[in-house]
Every structure is written in C-alpha cells, then in structure tokens.
Scaffold this active site. Structure first.
Site, PDB file in Angstrom:
ATOM      1  N   LYS A 250      33.887   4.810  22.517  1.00 44.70           N
ATOM      2  CA  LYS A 250      33.564   5.246  21.148  1.00 44.70           C
ATOM      3  C   LYS A 250      33.043   4.084  20.306  1.00 44.70           C
ATOM      4  CE  LYS A 250      34.624   9.635  21.632  1.00 44.70           C
ATOM      5  NZ  LYS A 250      33.573  10.677  21.580  1.00 44.70           N
TER       6      LYS A 250
ATOM      7  N   TYR B 244      38.512   5.173  26.370  1.00 44.21           N
ATOM      8  CA  TYR B 244      38.044   6.047  25.273  1.00 44.21           C
ATOM      9  C   TYR B 244      37.640   5.194  24.066  1.00 44.21           C
ATOM     10  CZ  TYR B 244      38.051  10.137  22.127  1.00 44.21           C
ATOM     11  OH  TYR B 244      37.701  11.128  21.233  1.00 44.21           O
TER      12      TYR B 244
HETATM   13  P1  NAI Z   1      37.061  19.887  23.755  1.00 42.74           P
HETATM   14  O1  NAI Z   1      37.725  19.480  25.028  1.00 42.74           O
HETATM   15  O2  NAI Z   1      37.620  21.013  22.966  1.00 42.74           O
HETATM   16  O3  NAI Z   1      35.530  20.194  24.035  1.00 42.74           O
HETATM   17  C1  NAI Z   1      34.720  19.318  24.782  1.00 42.74           C
HETATM   18  C2  NAI Z   1      33.663  20.113  25.522  1.00 42.74           C
HETATM   19  O4  NAI Z   1      32.863  19.176  26.258  1.00 42.74           O
HETATM   20  C3  NAI Z   1      34.250  21.112  26.544  1.00 42.74           C
HETATM   21  O5  NAI Z   1      33.655  22.383  26.375  1.00 42.74           O
HETATM   22  C4  NAI Z   1      33.893  20.494  27.888  1.00 42.74           C
HETATM   23  O6  NAI Z   1      33.670  21.461  28.909  1.00 42.74           O
HETATM   24  C5  NAI Z   1      32.630  19.718  27.562  1.00 42.74           C
HETATM   25  N1  NAI Z   1      32.383  18.623  28.493  1.00 42.74           N
HETATM   26  C6  NAI Z   1      33.294  17.772  29.037  1.00 42.74           C
HETATM   27  N2  NAI Z   1      32.685  16.931  29.869  1.00 42.74           N
HETATM   28  C7  NAI Z   1      31.369  17.244  29.855  1.00 42.74           C
HETATM   29  C8  NAI Z   1      30.230  16.721  30.529  1.00 42.74           C
HETATM   30  N3  NAI Z   1      30.330  15.709  31.403  1.00 42.74           N
HETATM   31  N4  NAI Z   1      29.014  17.266  30.266  1.00 42.74           N
HETATM   32  C9  NAI Z   1      28.906  18.304  29.408  1.00 42.74           C
HETATM   33  N5  NAI Z   1      29.953  18.853  28.760  1.00 42.74           N
HETATM   34  C10 NAI Z   1      31.161  18.318  28.993  1.00 42.74           C
HETATM   35  O7  NAI Z   1      36.973  18.534  22.883  1.00 42.74           O
HETATM   36  P2  NAI Z   1      36.795  18.290  21.307  1.00 42.74           P
HETATM   37  O8  NAI Z   1      38.088  17.888  20.768  1.00 42.74           O
HETATM   38  O9  NAI Z   1      36.027  19.374  20.682  1.00 42.74           O
HETATM   39  O10 NAI Z   1      35.898  16.953  21.367  1.00 42.74           O
HETATM   40  C11 NAI Z   1      34.504  16.948  21.144  1.00 42.74           C
HETATM   41  C12 NAI Z   1      34.061  15.534  20.849  1.00 42.74           C
HETATM   42  O11 NAI Z   1      34.715  15.054  19.686  1.00 42.74           O
HETATM   43  C13 NAI Z   1      34.382  14.528  21.961  1.00 42.74           C
HETATM   44  O12 NAI Z   1      33.333  13.589  22.076  1.00 42.74           O
HETATM   45  C14 NAI Z   1      35.643  13.865  21.454  1.00 42.74           C
HETATM   46  O13 NAI Z   1      35.800  12.573  21.984  1.00 42.74           O
HETATM   47  C15 NAI Z   1      35.338  13.825  19.964  1.00 42.74           C
HETATM   48  N6  NAI Z   1      36.498  13.674  19.120  1.00 42.74           N
HETATM   49  C16 NAI Z   1      37.553  14.568  19.189  1.00 42.74           C
HETATM   50  C17 NAI Z   1      38.636  14.389  18.385  1.00 42.74           C
HETATM   51  C18 NAI Z   1      39.818  15.306  18.413  1.00 42.74           C
HETATM   52  O14 NAI Z   1      40.847  14.925  17.848  1.00 42.74           O
HETATM   53  N7  NAI Z   1      39.709  16.498  18.978  1.00 42.74           N
HETATM   54  C19 NAI Z   1      38.717  13.254  17.456  1.00 42.74           C
HETATM   55  C20 NAI Z   1      37.550  12.421  17.428  1.00 42.74           C
HETATM   56  C21 NAI Z   1      36.496  12.636  18.249  1.00 42.74           C
END
Ligand code: NAI
Length: 249
Positions: A159, A155
């Site tokens: 990033k 990860y």
């Molecule tokens: P989440 O798990 O709530 O949402 C992620 C979405 O991406 C889900 O709807 C999932 O179905 C979709 N997804 C997963 N793999 C996929 C693929 N191969 N193709 C298309 N869609 C796909 O996650 P969240 O927390 O909203 O994260 C969103 C972004 O923010 C990610 O890139 C994560 O790394 C980043 N992020 C999240 C943080 C956190 O603390 N939640 C902190 C910093 C960054």
C-alpha cells in the site's frame, strides 16, 4: 453536488465485493458505463446484473499482465473508449511478524496489491493516451499506505508502494490530461474484514478510529466518485484519507 459520468466508461477491479462493488454501484447510478472486473468471474457477472445501468462484466486476475491488457481492450472494444479505472482489487495476506512472514504470502500480496495496481495503471494510461481525451486513474490504497501496523508487512509495503506509484504516474501524465490519485480508507466493514477478523477484533478495531466505528463501503464510494469526476479537475498525484480520524491521532 451533482456528479455525472454520462457517456464515460470506467473499469473497477475487484468490483464483485465490498468497496469495489460500492464504487461500481455509485458510478453506474451516476451514469457511467461500468466494467465490473473480478477474479471471481461468476460473482462479477452477478454484480453487473444487479447493478444494471448497462454495467458489463469481465473476469480476470489483476496480477497477470495478459488479463489486465485483455480487460482494458475489452472496455475499449465494447464501449468505444476508456475514461477511468479504479484499481481496487486487493487481498489481506498472512498475519505474522516480519521475521516469520511466509514468502509465498509476500509474493501473492505484492503481486495483487502492488503489481496489480501498476498493471492496471499502465494499461489504462496507454489506452487513454491513444484515445486522446485524457482520463482518470484512481488507486485504492489504505491508511496503511502512510502508517504501519504489526503483522501485515506485505500489505503495508504494497500500500505504501501504491501511494508512490500514484505520485510518479501523476507527474508523468499531467501533460496528457490524465489525473492519477489514491484513496486511503481506514477499516471498512466489508467481506475482507469479516474473513480475517472475529467480532471482538472488529470491535477493538472500531475503537481505534476517532469516530469509534468502522467505515462503510459507500463512504469510500462517495470520495471515489468525486475524485473521478470533473469536480476534481485540479487534483492529481495525491492521496486522500477516508479514515474516521484513524491517522489523526
Ligand atoms: P473484498 O475482499 O470485499 O473485495 C475484494 C475483491 O477483489 C473480491 O471480489 C475479490 O474476488 C477480488 N480480487 C481478489 N484478488 C483479485 C485478483 N487477483 N484479481 C482480481 N480481483 C481480485 O475487499 P474490500 O475490503 O472491498 O477491499 C477492496 C480494496 O480496498 C482492497 O485493495 C483493500 O486492500 C482496500 N482496503 C480495504 C479496507 C477494509 O478495511 N476493507 C481498508 C483499506 C483499504
């Protein structure tokens, strides 16, 4: 600040949940025609119906070149052009020290979190250049795009890669009037966090932020809307933290 996207099409990947859902909602409320994309197609359709404002849904896996090209082609065919893309889809991956890190999880995390961002950036820029109006690419990195953490080598590597990719693409396409930026959220309370951490772990994590809490998806969405808008017309190739003071320490 009055930010509007009337008449502009913006793709948000991984928009069925969490940060992507909040960004898609914010953009749609500000007049954008949002294309909600997600590997979970039914959830994408549900999100588009909930968000309204003419939001469209398109399933697809960001780690697959054909799916990403089909997504960009869909956005252009359905709406007549592409103003922006938010490469947000991401996964957490295995938790293990590097010496024991499962290779299949490495491949999966790099595939979605880094290659997925590259494919989205690549296809969107090609469409924007064809459209001749410029555009904006916004990549959702993480604080883990600039600092490390134990147990998540894939990860963290992905990033950091997203931040580098963002800078190079920005340099290459400034002359095309295409801006490329990245956001680095700290820990944001989303289903991704709930899936990987129990309440005690979340509380401990909250304490690592100067503000002693996790962020909310809407707090990332406000920064995303700003960076996507004309208000950020001189901002490209940069990485913007929304981290409650996590990395200031
Ligand atoms: P989440 O798990 O709530 O949402 C992620 C979405 O991406 C889900 O709807 C999932 O179905 C979709 N997804 C997963 N793999 C996929 C693929 N191969 N193709 C298309 N869609 C796909 O996650 P969240 O927390 O909203 O994260 C969103 C972004 O923010 C990610 O890139 C994560 O790394 C980043 N992020 C999240 C943080 C956190 O603390 N939640 C902190 C910093 C960054």
């Amino acid at each position: 600040m009055d930010i509007r996207f009337d008449g502009k099409t913006i793709i948000v990947t991984g928009a069925a949940s969490g940060i992507g859902h909040a960004i898609a909602t914010r953009l749609a409320e500000s007049g954008a025609t949002v294309v909600i994309s997600d590997i979970a197609q039914e959830a994408a359709e549900k999100a588009a119906a909930e968000i309204g404002h003419g939001a469209l849904a398109k399933g697809g896996d960001v780690s697959k070149p054909d799916d990403v090209q089909a997504l960009v082609d869909f956005a252009v065919a359905e709406t007549g052009g592409l103003y922006g893309i938010v490469n947000n889809a991401g996964i957490g991956g295995a938790q293990a020290p590097t010496g024991e890190y499962p290779i299949d999880s490495w491949d999966q995390v790099i595939g979605v979190n880094l290659t997925g961002v590259f494919l989205g950036t690549r296809a969107a820029i090609a469409a924007m250049k064809k459209g001749g109006q410029g555009g904006v690419v916004l990549n959702i990195a993480s604080i883990l795009g600039s600092v490390g953490i134990a147990g998540s080598v894939a990860y963290v590597a992905a990033k950091h890669g997203v931040v580098g990719l963002t800078k190079s693409a920005a340099l290459e396409h400034a002359a095309d009037n295409i801006r490329v930026n990245a956001i680095g959220p700290a820990f944001i309370h989303t289903p991704l966090i709930d899936k990987h951490m129990d309440q005690a772990t979340q509380d401990a994590l909250a304490g690592m932020h100067a503000m002693k809490r996790l962020g909310q998806p809407e707090e990332v969405a406000d920064l995303a809307a700003y960076l996507l808008s004309d208000k950020a017309s001189f901002i490209t190739g940069s990485y913007h933290l929304v981290d409650g003071g996590y990395t200031a320490q």
